[in-house]
Write an enzyme that holds these catalytic residues in place. Structure first.
Site, PDB file in Angstrom:
ATOM      1  N   ARG A  61      38.946  45.403  56.978  1.00 36.92           N
ATOM      2  CA  ARG A  61      38.952  44.264  56.058  1.00 36.92           C
ATOM      3  C   ARG A  61      39.819  43.142  56.594  1.00 36.92           C
ATOM      4  O   ARG A  61      39.448  41.967  56.540  1.00 36.92           O
ATOM      5  CB  ARG A  61      39.446  44.709  54.671  1.00 36.92           C
ATOM      6  CG  ARG A  61      39.415  43.598  53.634  1.00 36.92           C
ATOM      7  CD  ARG A  61      39.761  44.102  52.264  1.00 36.92           C
ATOM      8  NE  ARG A  61      41.152  44.520  52.167  1.00 36.92           N
ATOM      9  CZ  ARG A  61      41.750  44.891  51.032  1.00 36.92           C
ATOM     10  NH1 ARG A  61      41.058  44.922  49.912  1.00 36.92           N
ATOM     11  NH2 ARG A  61      43.019  45.256  51.020  1.00 36.92           N
ATOM     12  N   ARG A  87      33.699  41.206  48.160  1.00 38.21           N
ATOM     13  CA  ARG A  87      34.767  41.772  48.965  1.00 38.21           C
ATOM     14  C   ARG A  87      36.080  41.559  48.234  1.00 38.21           C
ATOM     15  O   ARG A  87      36.307  40.499  47.639  1.00 38.21           O
ATOM     16  CB  ARG A  87      34.848  41.089  50.344  1.00 38.21           C
ATOM     17  CG  ARG A  87      33.697  41.394  51.280  1.00 38.21           C
ATOM     18  CD  ARG A  87      33.765  42.856  51.749  1.00 38.21           C
ATOM     19  NE  ARG A  87      32.711  43.157  52.713  1.00 38.21           N
ATOM     20  CZ  ARG A  87      31.475  43.543  52.383  1.00 38.21           C
ATOM     21  NH1 ARG A  87      31.154  43.663  51.106  1.00 38.21           N
ATOM     22  NH2 ARG A  87      30.599  43.810  53.323  1.00 38.21           N
ATOM     23  N   ILE A  88      36.943  42.542  48.263  1.00 41.22           N
ATOM     24  CA  ILE A  88      38.283  42.397  47.691  1.00 41.22           C
ATOM     25  C   ILE A  88      39.149  41.695  48.722  1.00 41.22           C
ATOM     26  O   ILE A  88      39.291  42.165  49.852  1.00 41.22           O
ATOM     27  CB  ILE A  88      38.872  43.763  47.327  1.00 41.22           C
ATOM     28  CG1 ILE A  88      37.998  44.440  46.267  1.00 41.22           C
ATOM     29  CG2 ILE A  88      40.296  43.596  46.808  1.00 41.22           C
ATOM     30  CD1 ILE A  88      38.410  45.877  45.964  1.00 41.22           C
ATOM     31  N   LEU A  89      39.696  40.551  48.324  1.00 41.96           N
ATOM     32  CA  LEU A  89      40.492  39.760  49.251  1.00 41.96           C
ATOM     33  C   LEU A  89      41.930  40.259  49.290  1.00 41.96           C
ATOM     34  O   LEU A  89      42.512  40.609  48.261  1.00 41.96           O
ATOM     35  CB  LEU A  89      40.446  38.286  48.845  1.00 41.96           C
ATOM     36  CG  LEU A  89      39.050  37.649  48.894  1.00 41.96           C
ATOM     37  CD1 LEU A  89      39.097  36.230  48.353  1.00 41.96           C
ATOM     38  CD2 LEU A  89      38.503  37.667  50.315  1.00 41.96           C
ATOM     39  N   ASN A 102      38.142  32.403  41.043  1.00 42.03           N
ATOM     40  CA  ASN A 102      36.985  33.273  40.839  1.00 42.03           C
ATOM     41  C   ASN A 102      36.576  33.209  39.378  1.00 42.03           C
ATOM     42  O   ASN A 102      37.404  32.937  38.500  1.00 42.03           O
ATOM     43  CB  ASN A 102      37.325  34.721  41.203  1.00 42.03           C
ATOM     44  CG  ASN A 102      36.110  35.622  41.128  1.00 42.03           C
ATOM     45  OD1 ASN A 102      35.034  35.243  41.594  1.00 42.03           O
ATOM     46  ND2 ASN A 102      36.256  36.806  40.555  1.00 42.03           N
ATOM     47  N   HIS A 104      34.873  35.592  36.455  1.00 44.70           N
ATOM     48  CA  HIS A 104      34.528  36.970  36.096  1.00 44.70           C
ATOM     49  C   HIS A 104      33.667  36.936  34.837  1.00 44.70           C
ATOM     50  O   HIS A 104      34.015  36.253  33.865  1.00 44.70           O
ATOM     51  CB  HIS A 104      35.802  37.781  35.843  1.00 44.70           C
ATOM     52  CG  HIS A 104      35.547  39.204  35.480  1.00 44.70           C
ATOM     53  ND1 HIS A 104      35.143  40.151  36.395  1.00 44.70           N
ATOM     54  CD2 HIS A 104      35.633  39.850  34.280  1.00 44.70           C
ATOM     55  CE1 HIS A 104      34.996  41.306  35.793  1.00 44.70           C
ATOM     56  NE2 HIS A 104      35.292  41.170  34.507  1.00 44.70           N
ATOM     57  N   ASP A 140      40.337  41.470  39.695  1.00 45.79           N
ATOM     58  CA  ASP A 140      40.143  40.911  38.346  1.00 45.79           C
ATOM     59  C   ASP A 140      41.478  40.631  37.670  1.00 45.79           C
ATOM     60  O   ASP A 140      41.688  40.930  36.489  1.00 45.79           O
ATOM     61  CB  ASP A 140      39.316  41.865  37.467  1.00 45.79           C
ATOM     62  CG  ASP A 140      37.902  42.046  37.998  1.00 45.79           C
ATOM     63  OD1 ASP A 140      37.418  41.136  38.689  1.00 45.79           O
ATOM     64  OD2 ASP A 140      37.298  43.094  37.726  1.00 45.79           O
TER      65      ASP A 140
END
Length: 526
Positions: A61, A87-89, A102, A104, A140
């Site tokens: 990653r 993708r989880i940053l 972002n 949600h 989140d």
């Protein structure tokens, strides 16, 4: 402001932002991690540069994020906007870029994760929505910038919620936040985990409005039979309102869209006066209005202004309706009567007319609703309600002739009434009753001529000779004063403020007409 968009699929939020350009924001680039992502063609169609940075199977990653950062280094941007970027940053990316946002598709922190709509339906809550937040290292999470509530309805599926949250929630909230950032109004407090927005502090005109009204009835139809319609109620309203007024003769046909609109207009007029007052309305304009010693006299005087136009009209009273008034009301065809109470004898009389709707309002006439609004395509206009009340001390006498005390009383009555006449508006009055009304004209002179014609042709036992005239806005030329003189007008009330005021005043002096200025106009365009 320049944006760097990042998406893994269609990126509909990014495309919506691009199309709307909130705050003038533009995309410098759109990056995806999927070479087949539909957003690539859609962005290219909009002239937005695109980049593809896919993650190799053996690539970590961190390594992938470093390549994304290398790609972004070729572009100048102020904010990163994510939209379904799968993708989880990590810290590597977030420390190498400006603020990252972002959206949600649920209300955080209640419904996190990859299946928020399923979780919402399973939980049984009645409200979902979306959250725009600043991206942190936790999924989140991060300070919330704004949220948009969306109702959950009986029978909703996951797809129903997905579409409603996107189109009714995300498409509002995300552009709002981008505009706030573009206007440099956002301050992020990472230590407290909060976001503050300059100007988003409520008041009469907040930066964002969240309204929830309840549908209280489905109407027979709208303005025309081919239009469906419904009535929604604001249950916090304390002021007398036709929306909350019970219809006492339940056997009569129900109120329609036009009935409510006209009844509201009629009630708003009689709220203006302390003494017994009556207004007879057609198509939201007064066919007649009067203030008298008794409510039955007020009705008779109002009706006599234009009994022809009053046919099929709406009657509003600011006193309890008694039998004497009821007898007069049913003497000709009326659609609705609105009053703060009825005597038993009055109800017996009114109920003789099968389809005369009888509405019972409260006597709470002091304004509690200080704003009015008008929906227009794509939004709504909101303004202060016109609650102006002009007194004798507010009037500026601008002519050589001064109005008498009796004329002052009549001029003030005319001014309080003309606020409720559609512009361009002219109103003739004697004492505290209307004589002729010219409403909704594109020419002020035409409005004078119509008021003159109504007074001469349609008024019963009264005329314009010796009457006063009110104009909701200034006279741009002296021709309106000439027309008033021909009708027999002896005093005029108007705002003043025209570049030709001196010419208008001079003409009034030549015709020996008294004229006063209020200093404020009274347009009504709805």
């Amino acid at each position: 402001m320049k944006l760097a968009g990042m998406a893994s699929n269609r990126g509909r939020n990014l495309l919506n932002i691009s199309d709307r350009a909130p705050g003038g924001a533009e995309f410098a680039v759109v990056v995806t991690n999927d070479a087949d992502a539909p957003i690539l063609d859609a962005a290219a169609d909009r002239g937005i540069p695109t980049e593809v940075v896919e993650q190799a199977e053996d690539e970590s990653r961190t390594e992938h994020e470093e390549r994304v950062l290398e790609t972004l280094a070729d572009y100048e941007f102020d904010v990163v906007a994510l939209d379904g970027y799968m993708r989880i940053l990590s810290e590597t990316f977030l420390e190498g870029t400006p603020t990252t946002l972002n959206v949600h598709p649920a209300l955080l922190p209640a419904f996190k994760g990859m299946s928020p709509h399923e979780d919402v339906l399973e939980s049984g809550v009645k409200t979902t929505g979306c959250t725009v937040h600043v991206v942190g290292e936790s999924v989140d999470d991060g300070p919330i910038v704004t949220q948009e509530p969306i109702p959950v309805r009986d029978g909703d599926t996951v797809e129903d919620l997905k579409e409603r949250v996107l189109y009714e929630g995300e498409f509002k909230a995300y552009p709002r936040v981008i505009e706030w950032f573009a206007e440099d109004r956002v301050e992020i407090d990472w230590e407290a985990g909060t976001v503050s927005v300059e100007g988003d502090d409520g008041g009469a005109y907040p930066a964002r409005r969240l309204d929830s009204d309840d549908r209280v009835r489905t109407l027979r139809y709208g303005e025309n039979p081919h239009q469906d319609a419904a009535l929604y109620a604001d249950r916090t309203c304390e002021e007398a309102s036709v929306v909350h007024a019970p219809q006492l003769n339940e056997g009569a046909k129900g109120m329609g869209y036009n009935n409510y609109n006209d009844a509201d207009a009629a009630l708003n007029i009689v709220k203006e006066f302390e003494d017994p007052a009556c207004a007879v309305i057609k198509h939201t304009n007064p066919a007649g209005c009067a203030v008298a010693d008794s409510i039955s006299e007020a009705y008779a005087d109002a009706l006599a202004t234009d009994p022809k136009s009053a046919f099929g009209g709406i009657v509003a009273l600011n006193r309890e309706c008694d039998a004497a008034t009821a007898e007069q009301i049913i003497d000709s065809f009326k659609e609705v009567v609105v009053a703060p109470g009825y005597t038993d004898d009055a109800l017996d009389v009114l109920f003789e007319k099968e389809n005369l709707r009888v509405l019972d309002v409260t006597d709470q006439y002091d304004p509690s609703e200080t704003l009015t609004e008008k929906p227009i395509v794509g939004g709504r206009l909101v303004q202060d309600r016109d609650l102006q009340t002009v007194t004798a001390d507010d009037l500026e006498v601008v002519t050589e002739r001064e109005p008498t005390d009796e004329q002052i009383e009549s001029l003030l009555f005319a001014w309080q009434t003309i606020k409720h006449v559609k512009s361009n508006a002219i109103l003739f009055a004697k004492g505290t009753e209307t004589v002729g009304v010219g409403a909704g004209q594109v020419s002020r002179v035409d409005a004078v001529e119509i008021a003159k014609m109504k007074a001469e042709s349609d008024a019963e036992d009264k005329d314009a000779d010796g009457a006063v005239m009110a104009s909701d806005a200034f006279f741009p030329f002296p021709d309106g004063i000439d027309a008033a003189d021909e009708a027999g007008i002896e005093a005029v009330i108007q705002p003043g403020g025209s570049v030709n005021d001196d010419d208008v005043i001079e003409r009034a002096d030549e015709l020996d007409i008294a004229m006063v200025f209020t200093g404020s106009r009274a347009f009504r365009h709805d």
